[in-house]
Design a protein around this motif. Sequence first.
Motif, PDB file in Angstrom:
ATOM      1  N   LEU A 119       0.826  -1.205   0.000  1.00  0.00           N
ATOM      2  CA  LEU A 119       0.000   0.000   0.000  1.00  0.00           C
ATOM      3  C   LEU A 119       0.862   1.256   0.000  1.00  0.00           C
ATOM      4  O   LEU A 119       0.605   2.212  -0.746  1.00  0.00           O
ATOM      5  CB  LEU A 119      -0.936   0.004   1.211  1.00  0.00           C
ATOM      6  N   GLU A 120       1.901   1.252   0.834  1.00  0.00           N
ATOM      7  CA  GLU A 120       2.803   2.401   0.902  1.00  0.00           C
ATOM      8  C   GLU A 120       3.512   2.621  -0.426  1.00  0.00           C
ATOM      9  O   GLU A 120       3.654   3.759  -0.897  1.00  0.00           O
ATOM     10  CB  GLU A 120       3.837   2.196   2.017  1.00  0.00           C
ATOM     11  N   GLU A 121       3.947   1.541  -1.046  1.00  0.00           N
ATOM     12  CA  GLU A 121       4.653   1.661  -2.325  1.00  0.00           C
ATOM     13  C   GLU A 121       3.729   2.144  -3.436  1.00  0.00           C
ATOM     14  O   GLU A 121       4.163   2.841  -4.361  1.00  0.00           O
ATOM     15  CB  GLU A 121       5.280   0.319  -2.692  1.00  0.00           C
ATOM     16  N   ALA A 122       2.454   1.789  -3.344  1.00  0.00           N
ATOM     17  CA  ALA A 122       1.487   2.202  -4.372  1.00  0.00           C
ATOM     18  C   ALA A 122       0.968   3.621  -4.146  1.00  0.00           C
ATOM     19  O   ALA A 122       0.477   4.259  -5.084  1.00  0.00           O
ATOM     20  CB  ALA A 122       0.315   1.231  -4.396  1.00  0.00           C
ATOM     21  N   TYR A 123       1.083   4.109  -2.922  1.00  0.00           N
ATOM     22  CA  TYR A 123       0.536   5.431  -2.589  1.00  0.00           C
ATOM     23  C   TYR A 123       1.228   6.533  -3.381  1.00  0.00           C
ATOM     24  O   TYR A 123       2.444   6.561  -3.522  1.00  0.00           O
ATOM     25  CB  TYR A 123       0.691   5.700  -1.088  1.00  0.00           C
ATOM     26  N   SER A 181       0.841  11.001  -4.392  1.00  0.00           N
ATOM     27  CA  SER A 181       0.298  12.266  -3.877  1.00  0.00           C
ATOM     28  C   SER A 181      -1.131  12.506  -4.364  1.00  0.00           C
ATOM     29  O   SER A 181      -1.889  13.249  -3.732  1.00  0.00           O
ATOM     30  CB  SER A 181       1.192  13.431  -4.295  1.00  0.00           C
ATOM     31  N   ASN A 182      -1.494  11.877  -5.477  1.00  0.00           N
ATOM     32  CA  ASN A 182      -2.839  12.050  -6.031  1.00  0.00           C
ATOM     33  C   ASN A 182      -3.771  10.886  -5.703  1.00  0.00           C
ATOM     34  O   ASN A 182      -4.874  10.803  -6.241  1.00  0.00           O
ATOM     35  CB  ASN A 182      -2.774  12.241  -7.551  1.00  0.00           C
ATOM     36  N   THR A 183      -3.347   9.968  -4.814  1.00  0.00           N
ATOM     37  CA  THR A 183      -4.205   8.850  -4.415  1.00  0.00           C
ATOM     38  C   THR A 183      -5.374   9.376  -3.590  1.00  0.00           C
ATOM     39  O   THR A 183      -5.196  10.202  -2.692  1.00  0.00           O
ATOM     40  CB  THR A 183      -3.410   7.816  -3.597  1.00  0.00           C
ATOM     41  N   LYS A 184      -6.573   8.892  -3.903  1.00  0.00           N
ATOM     42  CA  LYS A 184      -7.769   9.392  -3.228  1.00  0.00           C
ATOM     43  C   LYS A 184      -8.514   8.325  -2.431  1.00  0.00           C
ATOM     44  O   LYS A 184      -9.296   8.658  -1.544  1.00  0.00           O
ATOM     45  CB  LYS A 184      -8.739   9.996  -4.253  1.00  0.00           C
ATOM     46  N   ALA A 185      -8.320   7.043  -2.772  1.00  0.00           N
ATOM     47  CA  ALA A 185      -9.117   6.004  -2.102  1.00  0.00           C
ATOM     48  C   ALA A 185      -8.473   4.638  -2.255  1.00  0.00           C
ATOM     49  O   ALA A 185      -7.643   4.408  -3.144  1.00  0.00           O
ATOM     50  CB  ALA A 185     -10.532   5.969  -2.680  1.00  0.00           C
ATOM     51  N   VAL A 186      -8.885   3.741  -1.369  1.00  0.00           N
ATOM     52  CA  VAL A 186      -8.531   2.325  -1.440  1.00  0.00           C
ATOM     53  C   VAL A 186      -9.823   1.543  -1.592  1.00  0.00           C
ATOM     54  O   VAL A 186     -10.770   1.743  -0.820  1.00  0.00           O
ATOM     55  CB  VAL A 186      -7.791   1.857  -0.172  1.00  0.00           C
ATOM     56  N   THR A 218      -8.433  -9.166   3.459  1.00  0.00           N
ATOM     57  CA  THR A 218      -7.789  -7.911   3.850  1.00  0.00           C
ATOM     58  C   THR A 218      -8.288  -7.503   5.233  1.00  0.00           C
ATOM     59  O   THR A 218      -9.486  -7.586   5.519  1.00  0.00           O
ATOM     60  CB  THR A 218      -8.107  -6.795   2.839  1.00  0.00           C
ATOM     61  N   ASP A 219      -7.367  -7.057   6.069  1.00  0.00           N
ATOM     62  CA  ASP A 219      -7.705  -6.561   7.404  1.00  0.00           C
ATOM     63  C   ASP A 219      -8.316  -5.162   7.243  1.00  0.00           C
ATOM     64  O   ASP A 219      -7.601  -4.181   7.000  1.00  0.00           O
ATOM     65  CB  ASP A 219      -6.444  -6.508   8.261  1.00  0.00           C
ATOM     66  N   ILE A 220      -9.628  -5.068   7.342  1.00  0.00           N
ATOM     67  CA  ILE A 220     -10.323  -3.799   7.099  1.00  0.00           C
ATOM     68  C   ILE A 220      -9.927  -2.748   8.126  1.00  0.00           C
ATOM     69  O   ILE A 220      -9.729  -1.572   7.783  1.00  0.00           O
ATOM     70  CB  ILE A 220     -11.849  -4.011   7.102  1.00  0.00           C
ATOM     71  N   ARG A 221      -9.789  -3.138   9.392  1.00  0.00           N
ATOM     72  CA  ARG A 221      -9.390  -2.177  10.428  1.00  0.00           C
ATOM     73  C   ARG A 221      -8.029  -1.575  10.112  1.00  0.00           C
ATOM     74  O   ARG A 221      -7.836  -0.351  10.181  1.00  0.00           O
ATOM     75  CB  ARG A 221      -9.331  -2.866  11.798  1.00  0.00           C
ATOM     76  N   LYS A 222      -7.082  -2.425   9.767  1.00  0.00           N
ATOM     77  CA  LYS A 222      -5.716  -1.983   9.501  1.00  0.00           C
ATOM     78  C   LYS A 222      -5.659  -1.050   8.304  1.00  0.00           C
ATOM     79  O   LYS A 222      -5.042   0.022   8.361  1.00  0.00           O
ATOM     80  CB  LYS A 222      -4.824  -3.210   9.273  1.00  0.00           C
ATOM     81  N   VAL A 223      -6.316  -1.422   7.225  1.00  0.00           N
ATOM     82  CA  VAL A 223      -6.266  -0.607   6.008  1.00  0.00           C
ATOM     83  C   VAL A 223      -7.048   0.688   6.187  1.00  0.00           C
ATOM     84  O   VAL A 223      -6.609   1.753   5.723  1.00  0.00           O
ATOM     85  CB  VAL A 223      -6.783  -1.418   4.802  1.00  0.00           C
ATOM     86  N   SER A 224      -8.180   0.631   6.867  1.00  0.00           N
ATOM     87  CA  SER A 224      -8.960   1.850   7.098  1.00  0.00           C
ATOM     88  C   SER A 224      -8.168   2.861   7.923  1.00  0.00           C
ATOM     89  O   SER A 224      -8.202   4.070   7.647  1.00  0.00           O
ATOM     90  CB  SER A 224     -10.280   1.515   7.798  1.00  0.00           C
ATOM     91  N   ALA A 225      -7.445   2.372   8.931  1.00  0.00           N
ATOM     92  CA  ALA A 225      -6.630   3.268   9.754  1.00  0.00           C
ATOM     93  C   ALA A 225      -5.502   3.875   8.928  1.00  0.00           C
ATOM     94  O   ALA A 225      -5.209   5.077   9.036  1.00  0.00           O
ATOM     95  CB  ALA A 225      -6.060   2.508  10.948  1.00  0.00           C
ATOM     96  N   TRP A 226      -4.866   3.054   8.088  1.00  0.00           N
ATOM     97  CA  TRP A 226      -3.795   3.551   7.215  1.00  0.00           C
ATOM     98  C   TRP A 226      -4.350   4.605   6.260  1.00  0.00           C
ATOM     99  O   TRP A 226      -3.752   5.667   6.072  1.00  0.00           O
ATOM    100  CB  TRP A 226      -3.193   2.377   6.433  1.00  0.00           C
ATOM    101  N   ARG A 286      -7.033   6.461   6.573  1.00  0.00           N
ATOM    102  CA  ARG A 286      -7.466   7.663   7.293  1.00  0.00           C
ATOM    103  C   ARG A 286      -6.272   8.571   7.579  1.00  0.00           C
ATOM    104  O   ARG A 286      -6.359   9.802   7.450  1.00  0.00           O
ATOM    105  CB  ARG A 286      -8.156   7.270   8.597  1.00  0.00           C
ATOM    106  N   ASP A 287      -5.141   7.986   7.942  1.00  0.00           N
ATOM    107  CA  ASP A 287      -3.929   8.770   8.193  1.00  0.00           C
ATOM    108  C   ASP A 287      -3.451   9.495   6.936  1.00  0.00           C
ATOM    109  O   ASP A 287      -2.822  10.553   7.018  1.00  0.00           O
ATOM    110  CB  ASP A 287      -2.814   7.865   8.717  1.00  0.00           C
ATOM    111  N   LYS A 288      -3.746   8.909   5.767  1.00  0.00           N
ATOM    112  CA  LYS A 288      -3.337   9.504   4.494  1.00  0.00           C
ATOM    113  C   LYS A 288      -4.415  10.442   3.921  1.00  0.00           C
ATOM    114  O   LYS A 288      -4.196  11.066   2.873  1.00  0.00           O
ATOM    115  CB  LYS A 288      -3.077   8.406   3.459  1.00  0.00           C
ATOM    116  N   GLY A 289      -5.555  10.513   4.571  1.00  0.00           N
ATOM    117  CA  GLY A 289      -6.641  11.331   4.060  1.00  0.00           C
ATOM    118  C   GLY A 289      -7.385  10.688   2.904  1.00  0.00           C
ATOM    119  O   GLY A 289      -7.983  11.385   2.073  1.00  0.00           O
TER     120      GLY A 289
END
Length: 384
Positions: free
Chosen positions: A127-131, A133-138, A151-159, A161-164
Motif C-alpha cells: 500500500l505504501e509503495e502504491a501510494y 500524492s494524487n491517491t484518493k481512495a482504497v 484484507t484486514d479492514i481495520r488496519k487498512v482503514s486506519a492507514w 485515514r492517516d493519508k486522508g
Amino acid sequence: MKIDTRLAQIGSKSDPETGAVSYPIYQSTAFRHPRLGQSTGFDYARTKSPTRAVLEEAVAELESGDAGFACSSGMAALQTVFSLFQQGDHLIVSVDLYGGTYRLLERIMAKFGITTSYVDTNDLQQLEEAYQSNTKAVLIETPTNPLMMITDIRKVSAWARDKGLLTIVDNTLLTPYFQRPIELGADIVVHSATKYLAGHNDVLAGLIVTKGKELSEEMAMLHNAIGAVLGPQDSWLLMRGMKTLALRMERHQSNAKAICAWLAEHPLVEEVYYPALPDHPGYDVHNAQSSGNTGIFSFRVKDARLVEPFLRHLDLIAFAESLGGVESLLTYPAVQTHADIPEEIRRKLGVDDRLLRYSVGIEHPDDLIADLAQAFDRAYAEIT
C-alpha cells in the motif's frame, strides 16, 4: 435488536396509514405537490421513490451507515462511487479483483484520467509503495473473488485515514449479516445486491452505503445526477429477498464448509480456497472481523483436461455465471467472470485454466456432493 430480526422486519412498519406488513410497490414516477413551494418529500422517482427509500433506509441501518443508495446493478453502484473522483486521481485496489470492476476501471474510468494500482491490500508495504500524492481512495474486496484473499479492514482503514483517503469495501460476498465494514472503519460499502442480498437469481441490483454527512450528501447528488437508480418493482423484490438473508447465509456457509472438506480430500483436486479452512492464510484476520463465512469458494483441479467434461456432466449444479442465489452455480472464471482481465495478470494471480468457482446453494449438501462426485468420475473416465 438482533440482525436476524431487523432483516425479517424490513418495511413491515413503514406504511402506518394502511398497516401493510409488506411495503407496497409505488410505481409512480411523478408525485403531486400540495401547493407551490411544498412537497410530500417525493417529487420525481429518479431522485427519491417511496419503495426504494424504504430499501435504502434498511441497508444503511444494517451496514451501520448514514445513507443508502439503491442502483440498477452492482456495476452501476461502483460507477456512482467512482464518480466521486476526477481527472488525475489515483486509486489503490485489491489485486484479486472481480473482472467487471477491472473492466470498469481500465476501460471506462481510465478514459477520464483516473489511474489504478492493483496490490495485495492486506500488505501495508505494498500500500505504501502504491501510494501517490494524487491517491484518493482504497477499494477492498474481502474475501476477494475468486481466490478468497482476505484484507484486514481495520488496519487498512486506519492507514487510509492517516493519508486522508477514503476506504471503500465491496461487501457482496459476506453481506452485513456476517461483516459490517463501516463498523471497522470503512467510509463506503458497496454491494452487488443481485447476489446474496436478493438471493434468488431473479433481480439485478446494486447498493451503496456511506458514512458521514458530507460524503452522504455528495453521493446523493451523484446518485440523482447519474440516474442509474433501482426501480420500485426490483426494490420490492430485493427487500423480500433480504428478509430471509439470515436463514440463507447460515445454510450457504454450512453447505460450503461440508463441500470444501470433501473436495480437500478428493484425488482430482489440488487446492481449495475458502477462508473457513484453518490453513487459509487469512483465516485469523477473517475470523477477527467477520462473524461467519460466505457460500462461495474456488478450487483447482489437477488436470485442465478435466474442466470441460466435469462441467458438462454436472446435473444438479448449474454451469452458470453469478453467485449468491439459492440454487448452486459453478463458474469457470478464466472464460467467464474474469475474461476481461489480461491472461498474463490472471495467471500470475492463479486464475488459470484449472480454477473453478462454486457458489453453493441451499440444497441438501449430500445431493450436491453426489453431483460433484459423479461429474468427477465421468470426467476422469473420459480423459483416461
